[in-house]
Design an enzyme around this catalytic site. Structure first.
Site, PDB file in Angstrom:
ATOM      1  N   ARG A  77      10.941  -0.449  11.236  1.00 41.64           N
ATOM      2  CA  ARG A  77       9.833  -0.194  12.155  1.00 41.64           C
ATOM      3  C   ARG A  77       9.839  -1.144  13.339  1.00 41.64           C
ATOM      4  O   ARG A  77      10.165  -2.325  13.198  1.00 41.64           O
ATOM      5  CB  ARG A  77       8.508  -0.330  11.400  1.00 41.64           C
ATOM      6  CG  ARG A  77       8.058   0.988  10.820  1.00 41.64           C
ATOM      7  CD  ARG A  77       6.939   0.876   9.849  1.00 41.64           C
ATOM      8  NE  ARG A  77       5.817   0.067  10.282  1.00 41.64           N
ATOM      9  CZ  ARG A  77       4.725  -0.117   9.537  1.00 41.64           C
ATOM     10  NH1 ARG A  77       4.634   0.463   8.357  1.00 41.64           N
ATOM     11  NH2 ARG A  77       3.745  -0.860   9.970  1.00 41.64           N
ATOM     12  N   ARG A  94      11.904  -5.048   5.144  1.00 39.18           N
ATOM     13  CA  ARG A  94      11.609  -3.646   4.827  1.00 39.18           C
ATOM     14  C   ARG A  94      12.457  -2.671   5.635  1.00 39.18           C
ATOM     15  O   ARG A  94      12.716  -2.856   6.810  1.00 39.18           O
ATOM     16  CB  ARG A  94      10.139  -3.361   5.142  1.00 39.18           C
ATOM     17  CG  ARG A  94       9.821  -1.873   5.134  1.00 39.18           C
ATOM     18  CD  ARG A  94       8.384  -1.558   5.200  1.00 39.18           C
ATOM     19  NE  ARG A  94       7.694  -2.142   6.324  1.00 39.18           N
ATOM     20  CZ  ARG A  94       6.374  -2.132   6.449  1.00 39.18           C
ATOM     21  NH1 ARG A  94       5.629  -1.584   5.520  1.00 39.18           N
ATOM     22  NH2 ARG A  94       5.812  -2.660   7.499  1.00 39.18           N
ATOM     23  N   LYS A 154       0.835  -1.207   0.000  1.00 43.51           N
ATOM     24  CA  LYS A 154       0.000   0.000   0.000  1.00 43.51           C
ATOM     25  C   LYS A 154       0.871   1.260   0.000  1.00 43.51           C
ATOM     26  O   LYS A 154       0.670   2.172  -0.799  1.00 43.51           O
ATOM     27  CB  LYS A 154      -0.929   0.022   1.230  1.00 43.51           C
ATOM     28  CG  LYS A 154      -1.832  -1.187   1.344  1.00 43.51           C
ATOM     29  CD  LYS A 154      -2.748  -1.119   2.555  1.00 43.51           C
ATOM     30  CE  LYS A 154      -2.064  -1.164   3.903  1.00 43.51           C
ATOM     31  NZ  LYS A 154      -1.354  -2.421   4.198  1.00 43.51           N
ATOM     32  N   ARG A 182      -0.823  -8.663  13.174  1.00 47.27           N
ATOM     33  CA  ARG A 182      -1.360  -7.668  12.225  1.00 47.27           C
ATOM     34  C   ARG A 182      -2.141  -8.359  11.112  1.00 47.27           C
ATOM     35  O   ARG A 182      -3.175  -7.857  10.669  1.00 47.27           O
ATOM     36  CB  ARG A 182      -0.214  -6.816  11.654  1.00 47.27           C
ATOM     37  CG  ARG A 182       0.288  -5.786  12.666  1.00 47.27           C
ATOM     38  CD  ARG A 182       1.692  -5.301  12.377  1.00 47.27           C
ATOM     39  NE  ARG A 182       1.857  -4.676  11.101  1.00 47.27           N
ATOM     40  CZ  ARG A 182       3.059  -4.479  10.527  1.00 47.27           C
ATOM     41  NH1 ARG A 182       4.161  -4.892  11.135  1.00 47.27           N
ATOM     42  NH2 ARG A 182       3.138  -3.890   9.369  1.00 47.27           N
ATOM     43  N   ARG A 233     -10.118   0.729   8.158  1.00 46.98           N
ATOM     44  CA  ARG A 233      -9.699  -0.622   8.527  1.00 46.98           C
ATOM     45  C   ARG A 233     -10.780  -1.364   9.279  1.00 46.98           C
ATOM     46  O   ARG A 233     -10.591  -2.522   9.627  1.00 46.98           O
ATOM     47  CB  ARG A 233      -8.472  -0.527   9.441  1.00 46.98           C
ATOM     48  CG  ARG A 233      -7.168  -0.869   8.743  1.00 46.98           C
ATOM     49  CD  ARG A 233      -6.087  -0.487   9.711  1.00 46.98           C
ATOM     50  NE  ARG A 233      -4.904  -1.248   9.560  1.00 46.98           N
ATOM     51  CZ  ARG A 233      -3.779  -0.767   9.031  1.00 46.98           C
ATOM     52  NH1 ARG A 233      -3.754   0.427   8.514  1.00 46.98           N
ATOM     53  NH2 ARG A 233      -2.700  -1.508   9.005  1.00 46.98           N
TER      54      ARG A 233
HETATM   55  P1  AP5 Z   1       4.875  -1.619   1.899  1.00 52.05           P
HETATM   56  O1  AP5 Z   1       4.513  -0.833   0.689  1.00 52.05           O
HETATM   57  O2  AP5 Z   1       5.598  -0.917   2.999  1.00 52.05           O
HETATM   58  O3  AP5 Z   1       3.575  -2.386   2.432  1.00 52.05           O
HETATM   59  P2  AP5 Z   1       2.284  -1.824   3.167  1.00 52.05           P
HETATM   60  O4  AP5 Z   1       1.099  -2.496   2.563  1.00 52.05           O
HETATM   61  O5  AP5 Z   1       2.285  -0.328   3.196  1.00 52.05           O
HETATM   62  O6  AP5 Z   1       2.544  -2.468   4.574  1.00 52.05           O
HETATM   63  P3  AP5 Z   1       2.467  -1.857   6.048  1.00 52.05           P
HETATM   64  O7  AP5 Z   1       3.187  -2.843   6.927  1.00 52.05           O
HETATM   65  O8  AP5 Z   1       2.950  -0.445   6.096  1.00 52.05           O
HETATM   66  O9  AP5 Z   1       0.958  -1.931   6.297  1.00 52.05           O
HETATM   67  P4  AP5 Z   1       0.294  -1.980   7.631  1.00 52.05           P
HETATM   68  O10 AP5 Z   1      -1.103  -1.870   7.166  1.00 52.05           O
HETATM   69  O11 AP5 Z   1       0.590  -3.112   8.520  1.00 52.05           O
HETATM   70  O12 AP5 Z   1       0.961  -0.749   8.407  1.00 52.05           O
HETATM   71  P5  AP5 Z   1       0.418   0.685   8.778  1.00 52.05           P
HETATM   72  O13 AP5 Z   1       1.573   1.588   8.858  1.00 52.05           O
HETATM   73  O14 AP5 Z   1      -0.741   1.058   7.944  1.00 52.05           O
HETATM   74  O15 AP5 Z   1       5.721  -2.886   1.409  1.00 52.05           O
HETATM   75  C1  AP5 Z   1       6.316  -3.768   2.365  1.00 52.05           C
HETATM   76  C2  AP5 Z   1       7.716  -4.183   1.857  1.00 52.05           C
HETATM   77  O16 AP5 Z   1       7.561  -4.986   0.685  1.00 52.05           O
HETATM   78  C3  AP5 Z   1       8.608  -2.996   1.452  1.00 52.05           C
HETATM   79  O17 AP5 Z   1       9.935  -3.280   1.831  1.00 52.05           O
HETATM   80  C4  AP5 Z   1       8.485  -2.928  -0.086  1.00 52.05           C
HETATM   81  O18 AP5 Z   1       9.679  -2.459  -0.683  1.00 52.05           O
HETATM   82  C5  AP5 Z   1       8.214  -4.392  -0.440  1.00 52.05           C
HETATM   83  N1  AP5 Z   1       7.297  -4.559  -1.568  1.00 52.05           N
HETATM   84  C6  AP5 Z   1       6.192  -3.794  -1.862  1.00 52.05           C
HETATM   85  N2  AP5 Z   1       5.573  -4.270  -2.965  1.00 52.05           N
HETATM   86  C7  AP5 Z   1       6.275  -5.366  -3.365  1.00 52.05           C
HETATM   87  C8  AP5 Z   1       6.142  -6.299  -4.428  1.00 52.05           C
HETATM   88  N3  AP5 Z   1       5.146  -6.201  -5.327  1.00 52.05           N
HETATM   89  N4  AP5 Z   1       7.041  -7.307  -4.514  1.00 52.05           N
HETATM   90  C9  AP5 Z   1       8.053  -7.424  -3.614  1.00 52.05           C
HETATM   91  N5  AP5 Z   1       8.246  -6.563  -2.599  1.00 52.05           N
HETATM   92  C10 AP5 Z   1       7.371  -5.541  -2.456  1.00 52.05           C
HETATM   93  O19 AP5 Z   1      -0.171   0.415  10.253  1.00 52.05           O
HETATM   94  C11 AP5 Z   1       0.675   0.127  11.337  1.00 52.05           C
HETATM   95  C12 AP5 Z   1      -0.153   0.034  12.609  1.00 52.05           C
HETATM   96  O20 AP5 Z   1      -0.809   1.305  12.856  1.00 52.05           O
HETATM   97  C13 AP5 Z   1      -1.301  -0.987  12.579  1.00 52.05           C
HETATM   98  O21 AP5 Z   1      -0.860  -2.293  12.916  1.00 52.05           O
HETATM   99  C14 AP5 Z   1      -2.276  -0.396  13.606  1.00 52.05           C
HETATM  100  O22 AP5 Z   1      -1.848  -0.664  14.905  1.00 52.05           O
HETATM  101  C15 AP5 Z   1      -2.130   1.102  13.370  1.00 52.05           C
HETATM  102  N6  AP5 Z   1      -3.111   1.628  12.372  1.00 52.05           N
HETATM  103  C16 AP5 Z   1      -2.814   2.204  11.159  1.00 52.05           C
HETATM  104  N7  AP5 Z   1      -3.944   2.577  10.530  1.00 52.05           N
HETATM  105  C17 AP5 Z   1      -4.972   2.214  11.352  1.00 52.05           C
HETATM  106  C18 AP5 Z   1      -6.389   2.316  11.240  1.00 52.05           C
HETATM  107  N8  AP5 Z   1      -6.977   2.857  10.146  1.00 52.05           N
HETATM  108  N9  AP5 Z   1      -7.141   1.839  12.274  1.00 52.05           N
HETATM  109  C19 AP5 Z   1      -6.571   1.303  13.370  1.00 52.05           C
HETATM  110  N10 AP5 Z   1      -5.231   1.177  13.536  1.00 52.05           N
HETATM  111  C20 AP5 Z   1      -4.429   1.629  12.533  1.00 52.05           C
END
Ligand code: AP5
Length: 221
Positions: free
Chosen positions: A165, A131, A17, A176, A92
């Site tokens: 992270r 990552r 994402k 997660r 979410r």
């Molecule tokens: P990346 O693009 O970083 O993946 P992502 O989908 O953004 O993953 P996140 O871990 O950031 O998502 P998340 O939803 O767990 O975290 P968030 O910060 O939202 O890609 C990952 C890796 O893979 C990178 O190294 C990239 O280079 C590689 N990659 C990408 N595409 C690829 C491909 N096609 N092939 C190979 N490699 C690839 O949330 C964190 C925490 O915040 C949550 O756990 C929760 O506690 C809280 N939170 C956030 N939003 C909310 C909400 N709306 N409600 C409640 N809690 C929330």
């Protein structure tokens, strides 16, 4: 005046994402709104919301709807979002999705598309454990799949400090993923019901996925 576009990126941790949102931001001028980034900034700043969110995030659980909706509402009120937004990691839960509908109805905006990035859980652990990001500009990298062109130097800003992270460990990733399947995956049916759902196979190459998303944005947003 045209209505600013709203694109939602749905998908489990590691689906890409953030990677894709940053690419779409550059290509289409839309603004990436990542609730994960906003929450990490609140934790780092030591705000009341950040203090409440910290332990929840470290455990891999979802932060309360009230906190996240308030943070997103504030951010959506900022001027730059008039260019259109990519929601990365929001909504979410069904409560968040309904709150977003209400917010957009107030501002006269509409969801152009909600894209489900479809991936396999097993691959997500590999993606997340490799990552890291630039400590200066936040550009994302991966030990295997996306390395800087010049080792140790960010492609975007030439920064030399990188970080990982706190919640990117195997135990938290499992939690997660569980939270995603229990609380977020039902939104796929929610947006299908609204007629805005699009599905993209996100197991392939980063560039190919970007191409598929670009077509959706050009057509729907
Ligand atoms: P990346 O693009 O970083 O993946 P992502 O989908 O953004 O993953 P996140 O871990 O950031 O998502 P998340 O939803 O767990 O975290 P968030 O910060 O939202 O890609 C990952 C890796 O893979 C990178 O190294 C990239 O280079 C590689 N990659 C990408 N595409 C690829 C491909 N096609 N092939 C190979 N490699 C690839 O949330 C964190 C925490 O915040 C949550 O756990 C929760 O506690 C809280 N939170 C956030 N939003 C909310 C909400 N709306 N409600 C409640 N809690 C929330």
């Amino acid at each position: 005046m045209t209505t600013p576009a709203v694109l939602i990126l749905l998908g489990p941790p590691g689906a890409g994402k953030g990677t894709q949102a940053r690419m779409l931001e550059e290509k289409f001028g839309l603004v990436q709104l990542s609730t994960g980034d906003l929450l990490r900034a609140a934790v780092a700043a030591g705000t009341e919301a950040g203090k409440q969110a910290r332990a929840v995030m470290e455990a891999g659980e979802l932060v309360s709807d009230d906190i996240v909706i308030a943070i997103l509402r504030d951010r959506l009120g900022e001027e730059d979002t008039a260019r259109g937004v990519i929601l990365d990691g929001f909504p979410r839960t069904t409560v968040q999705a309904e709150a977003l509908d209400t917010l957009l109805a107030e501002t006269g905006q509409k969801i152009g598309a909600a894209v489900a990035l479809e991936v396999e859980d097993a691959a997500m652990v590999t993606r997340i454990s490799g990552r890291y990001t630039c400590g200066d500009c936040g550009e994302g990298y991966h030990d295997t799949f996306k390395q800087p062109a010049t080792e140790g130097h960010c492609d975007k800003c030439q920064g030399t400090e990188f970080k990982r992270r706190a919640d990117d460990n195997a135990e938290t990733v499992a939690q997660r993923l569980q939270a995603y399947h229990a609380q977020t995956a039902p939104l796929i049916a929610y947006y299908d019901g609204q007629g805005v759902l699009r599905r993209v196979d996100a197991m392939g190459d980063i560039g190919e996925i970007a191409g598929a998303l670009g077509e959706i944005v050009a057509e729907a947003c």
